[in-house]
Structures are given as C-alpha cells and as structure tokens.
Scaffold this motif. Structure first.
Motif, PDB file in Angstrom:
ATOM      1  N   HIS A  17     107.114 114.298 -42.262  1.00 57.67           N
ATOM      2  CA  HIS A  17     107.444 113.091 -41.793  1.00 57.67           C
ATOM      3  C   HIS A  17     108.763 112.611 -42.176  1.00 57.67           C
ATOM      4  O   HIS A  17     109.583 111.368 -41.755  1.00 57.67           O
ATOM      5  CB  HIS A  17     106.436 111.869 -41.973  1.00 57.67           C
ATOM      6  N   TYR A  19     110.640 111.494 -44.509  1.00 54.08           N
ATOM      7  CA  TYR A  19     111.176 110.531 -45.589  1.00 54.08           C
ATOM      8  C   TYR A  19     110.543 110.518 -46.863  1.00 54.08           C
ATOM      9  O   TYR A  19     110.946 109.970 -47.974  1.00 54.08           O
ATOM     10  CB  TYR A  19     110.672 109.028 -45.018  1.00 54.08           C
ATOM     11  N   LEU A  71     113.960 104.402 -41.778  1.00 53.02           N
ATOM     12  CA  LEU A  71     112.853 105.197 -41.285  1.00 53.02           C
ATOM     13  C   LEU A  71     112.891 105.597 -40.040  1.00 53.02           C
ATOM     14  O   LEU A  71     112.781 107.004 -39.550  1.00 53.02           O
ATOM     15  CB  LEU A  71     111.784 104.189 -41.432  1.00 53.02           C
ATOM     16  N   LEU A  72     113.484 104.814 -39.119  1.00 50.77           N
ATOM     17  CA  LEU A  72     113.824 105.393 -37.559  1.00 50.77           C
ATOM     18  C   LEU A  72     114.852 106.403 -37.567  1.00 50.77           C
ATOM     19  O   LEU A  72     114.645 107.449 -36.921  1.00 50.77           O
ATOM     20  CB  LEU A  72     114.469 104.269 -36.702  1.00 50.77           C
ATOM     21  N   GLU A  73     115.867 106.296 -38.545  1.00 53.43           N
ATOM     22  CA  GLU A  73     116.891 107.271 -38.527  1.00 53.43           C
ATOM     23  C   GLU A  73     116.360 108.594 -38.751  1.00 53.43           C
ATOM     24  O   GLU A  73     116.507 109.672 -38.396  1.00 53.43           O
ATOM     25  CB  GLU A  73     118.210 106.854 -39.392  1.00 53.43           C
ATOM     26  N   HIS A  75     113.225 109.349 -38.804  1.00 54.72           N
ATOM     27  CA  HIS A  75     112.299 109.933 -37.648  1.00 54.72           C
ATOM     28  C   HIS A  75     113.097 110.831 -36.658  1.00 54.72           C
ATOM     29  O   HIS A  75     112.965 111.757 -36.071  1.00 54.72           O
ATOM     30  CB  HIS A  75     111.595 108.739 -37.132  1.00 54.72           C
ATOM     31  N   LEU A  76     114.192 110.177 -36.237  1.00 54.50           N
ATOM     32  CA  LEU A  76     114.929 110.991 -35.164  1.00 54.50           C
ATOM     33  C   LEU A  76     115.440 112.220 -35.702  1.00 54.50           C
ATOM     34  O   LEU A  76     115.421 113.079 -35.098  1.00 54.50           O
ATOM     35  CB  LEU A  76     116.317 109.955 -34.758  1.00 54.50           C
ATOM     36  N   ALA A  77     115.989 112.179 -37.058  1.00 54.04           N
ATOM     37  CA  ALA A  77     116.685 113.321 -37.606  1.00 54.04           C
ATOM     38  C   ALA A  77     115.651 114.248 -37.709  1.00 54.04           C
ATOM     39  O   ALA A  77     116.057 115.506 -37.779  1.00 54.04           O
ATOM     40  CB  ALA A  77     117.168 113.074 -38.779  1.00 54.04           C
ATOM     41  N   CYS A  79     111.669 114.281 -36.980  1.00 56.30           N
ATOM     42  CA  CYS A  79     110.485 114.618 -35.802  1.00 56.30           C
ATOM     43  C   CYS A  79     111.045 114.932 -34.469  1.00 56.30           C
ATOM     44  O   CYS A  79     110.751 115.934 -33.870  1.00 56.30           O
ATOM     45  CB  CYS A  79     109.748 113.415 -35.788  1.00 56.30           C
ATOM     46  N   VAL A  80     112.263 114.109 -34.042  1.00 58.60           N
ATOM     47  CA  VAL A  80     112.622 114.143 -32.782  1.00 58.60           C
ATOM     48  C   VAL A  80     113.576 115.281 -32.428  1.00 58.60           C
ATOM     49  O   VAL A  80     113.299 116.089 -31.648  1.00 58.60           O
ATOM     50  CB  VAL A  80     113.390 112.969 -32.262  1.00 58.60           C
ATOM     51  N   VAL A  81     114.461 115.571 -33.783  1.00 61.70           N
ATOM     52  CA  VAL A  81     115.181 117.000 -33.436  1.00 61.70           C
ATOM     53  C   VAL A  81     114.230 118.338 -33.552  1.00 61.70           C
ATOM     54  O   VAL A  81     114.474 119.088 -32.923  1.00 61.70           O
ATOM     55  CB  VAL A  81     116.191 116.857 -34.646  1.00 61.70           C
ATOM     56  N   ALA A  98     109.654 107.209 -29.693  1.00 62.00           N
ATOM     57  CA  ALA A  98     110.773 106.569 -30.582  1.00 62.00           C
ATOM     58  C   ALA A  98     111.652 105.188 -29.948  1.00 62.00           C
ATOM     59  O   ALA A  98     111.760 104.208 -30.302  1.00 62.00           O
ATOM     60  CB  ALA A  98     111.790 107.448 -30.850  1.00 62.00           C
TER      61      ALA A  98
ATOM     62  N   ILE B  51     106.253 106.376 -36.802  1.00 63.17           N
ATOM     63  CA  ILE B  51     106.102 105.357 -35.782  1.00 63.17           C
ATOM     64  C   ILE B  51     104.831 104.175 -35.987  1.00 63.17           C
ATOM     65  O   ILE B  51     105.125 103.203 -35.817  1.00 63.17           O
ATOM     66  CB  ILE B  51     105.671 106.165 -34.254  1.00 63.17           C
ATOM     67  N   LEU B  54     106.390 101.880 -38.253  1.00 66.89           N
ATOM     68  CA  LEU B  54     107.497 101.067 -37.709  1.00 66.89           C
ATOM     69  C   LEU B  54     106.862  99.985 -36.851  1.00 66.89           C
ATOM     70  O   LEU B  54     107.230  98.708 -36.691  1.00 66.89           O
ATOM     71  CB  LEU B  54     108.381 101.717 -36.784  1.00 66.89           C
TER      72      LEU B  54
ATOM     73  N   ALA D  84     120.369 119.025 -30.325  1.00 65.99           N
ATOM     74  CA  ALA D  84     119.210 119.644 -31.204  1.00 65.99           C
ATOM     75  C   ALA D  84     118.975 121.026 -30.871  1.00 65.99           C
ATOM     76  O   ALA D  84     118.924 121.943 -31.609  1.00 65.99           O
ATOM     77  CB  ALA D  84     118.047 118.686 -31.357  1.00 65.99           C
ATOM     78  N   VAL D  95     122.373 112.040 -34.249  1.00 67.75           N
ATOM     79  CA  VAL D  95     121.383 111.261 -34.703  1.00 67.75           C
ATOM     80  C   VAL D  95     122.166 109.863 -35.512  1.00 67.75           C
ATOM     81  O   VAL D  95     121.714 109.117 -35.373  1.00 67.75           O
ATOM     82  CB  VAL D  95     120.535 111.907 -35.551  1.00 67.75           C
ATOM     83  N   SER D  99     121.848 106.359 -34.343  1.00 60.24           N
ATOM     84  CA  SER D  99     120.898 105.352 -35.246  1.00 60.24           C
ATOM     85  C   SER D  99     122.135 103.888 -35.652  1.00 60.24           C
ATOM     86  O   SER D  99     121.608 102.720 -35.672  1.00 60.24           O
ATOM     87  CB  SER D  99     120.782 106.009 -36.786  1.00 60.24           C
TER      88      SER D  99
END
Lengths: 108, 108, 108, 108
Positions: A17, A19, A71-73, A75-77, A79-81, A98, B51, B54, D84, D95, D99
């Motif tokens: 996750h 973090y 947390l969002l940053e 998550h992008l870095a 999970c999304v990547v 997201a 998520i 968030l 990515a 990212v 962000s």
C-alpha cells in the motif's frame, strides 16, 4: 491483488500500500489531529470565542488535507504505477478509483 | 468586549458566544470526529487500502466543515447582529473578523 | 426589502448592494477571469500540457474565490449589518441567506 | 517526451495529452464558463443582489472544478500510465507533478 494484505505476510504485502515506510509519520500526524479534535471539544465546553474555534477547525482541516495528499501521492506512486506496469485492465480501474478519491477530496 | 455580555451569570460568559443552546450537539459531533481520527490511525496501523483511508478522510473533512458552518452561522446570528445593533465601530471589527474566518474556511 | 434602501436616487438601488464603491474593481477582476477562461480554451485548442492547464484552472479558481470573499464581506458589512440595525425578523433572514451562500462557497 | 508536441506532427503528438478525443467537450464547457464570467460582469454592472452573484460564482467554480477533475483523470490514465509503462524515472516525475497539481486543486 496487491490490496489484500493481512494474510501473515506483512513483508510482502506490507509495502503493497505504499505508505509503510512513512507509517509512523502518518500515525503521528493522525494522533495530533485526534488531539486537535479533543482540543476543539474543550474549547466548545468552555465556550471559547467562536472565531478562535473556527481558526482551530481550519488548522485541523489543513492537517487532514495534508495527510490525504501525502497518502494519495504514495498511492499514485505505488499502486497506480504498479498496476500500469503489470498491464491489463487493472490500471484503468486504479486510475478511475484514484480519480474518484481526488474528486471527493476536491469537493470536501 | 462585545462578546462578553453578562446576562446574569451563566458561568460568566454564559451564552455569550451564541452556541450554548446547541453545545451538546457540537460536543457530540466533535467527539464523533475524534473517533474518526482514531479510526484512521487504526486503518493506517493495519495498512488498510489507501483509497478506503482517503474516503474516511473526506468524510471526516465534511463533518468538520459542517461543524464550522454551524458555528459560523450562530456567530453571525448572535455576535455580528448584536454588534451591529449596539452601534459603534464594533460591527466593522466583527464583520472583518468573520470574513477572515470565512476566507480561512474557503481556502482550507 | 432591506437591500433596497434609497438614499436619494443613485440609480434607484444605488449603493444598495454595498459594492458600488468598488464596482470598477470587481468588473476589472471579472473581466480578467473571463480572459483566463478564453486562455484556457486556447490551451485546450492547442493541446497544451495537461498540468499547465490545471495550473491555470487553479489560478482562475483562486481569482474567483477572491471575488466571492470580497463580495461576501461587503454583503455582511452592509446588508446584514443594516438589517440587524433596522430590527425585526429581517436580520435572521439575511443571516440564513448569507450562511447558505458561505456553505456553497466552502463546498464548491 | 510525449508532452512536447507542436513540431508538425499533430497526429502522433496530438493524442499524447490524452484529451484530444474529448477536446470539443472541454472547449464547450470552457466556453460556457467564459459566458458565466461575462454574466457575472453584467450582474455586477446592474448591481444585482450580492447573494445571487455569489450563487453564480459557486456554480462557475463547480463547473471549473469539474473540468479540472476531468483533465486530471485523463492525465492519469494517459500520461502517468504511459510513463509507468515505459519504465525509468519518468513515472516518478509524472507522479510528483500530478500530485502537486492535485494539491493545488484541493487547496484552491
């Protein structure tokens, strides 16, 4: 699914996750926010001046917002990547998810 | 100080800040918000999905915002209106102060 | 109508809404905001980089917000204060109306 | 880099920013927003009631916000996901950049 941890393999899923490395930092910030919520109750209890209470509410909102953006940053870095890299429809799902979370933040 | 009337002695400042009638309601809402802050710590502790965390942060921000808007309305209805009625420069000060608080809320 | 005074005849409602003295300032700022909206269309037309467009959107949102906060402060200083002074239920109506407008701003 | 178009190869780079397919939609929405900015000027010019102007400002802010959220989602779905996939440090840069844009939106 990277987001289904908790099966006794904290090492592997722990980082999933994103973090975990800053977990202590988030816990510290959230505990400070909890303290702000208690402080607000004291202020209302003692009938402090309304404007001073509102100033504290704004400070607390900003602190929360800052936790959310952090947390969002991550998550992008992570999970999304990762989803993008592993290919397949997963990336679309993660991006949609997201984006919905971002919309909730922007509108709250 | 315009915000320290003294209609007898309901605890010196009793009722002076206008929200006394709904004090219990505010305390209840703030205590629920404190609980949300604790819930968020548990979620981070257990490394819940980002998520979902968030989503909780957005809910908590909305709850805080709603407390702030309630307090602000009471402040306008009591302090600002009273200051206007008592005449003098006090009303200008109260309006400026309330406007600054609104700006902080809008920008946070 | 508390917001239709009538200090002679400065255009029937002259000054009644409190912002007449700074009308030119507001018109200038809104015309700049209109220009920003046109600039955004050009950026999309030319397919500028998304992040740069978002930066402009944030700037435009802040400019709009600042117009709103200015208008709101004048509204409180004039309409709400006047309604409070003239007594009667008008003040409550004005406070409710202003609070609803503040809530819309905070949530938008 | 996908975000450096304009060198005569609109086909290839055209889609690079991800929003080309909905370009007309964004242009239409931004043109409506430009119209709202003009409408606000008319309202101030005619000294319309402050609260009514604020209602329009909130509507315009929401419309802008919605454009921003749409652009952001497409940016994540295209630029960030592509970066990515192509590997290398580009994803981190994208990212971070996204962000920062999100933080500006949340705080504006």
């Amino acid at each position: 699914m990277a987001d289904a941890p908790g099966d006794g393999d904290a090492g592997e899923h722990g980082g999933s996750h994103g973090y975990i490395t800053r977990k202590d930092d988030y816990l510290k910030r959230l505990s400070r926010i909890e303290g702000q919520a208690r402080g607000l109750q004291r202020m209302v209890e003692q009938e402090k001046y309304c404007i001073d209470i509102l100033t504290q509410v704004s400070a607390m909102t900003k602190a929360l917002e800052s936790v959310a953006l952090g947390l969002l940053e991550e998550h992008l870095a992570h999970c999304v990547v990762e989803a993008a890299r592993s290919g397949g429809p997963e990336a679309d799902i993660k991006v949609k998810e997201a984006s919905d979370a971002i919309a909730r933040l922007v509108r709250s």
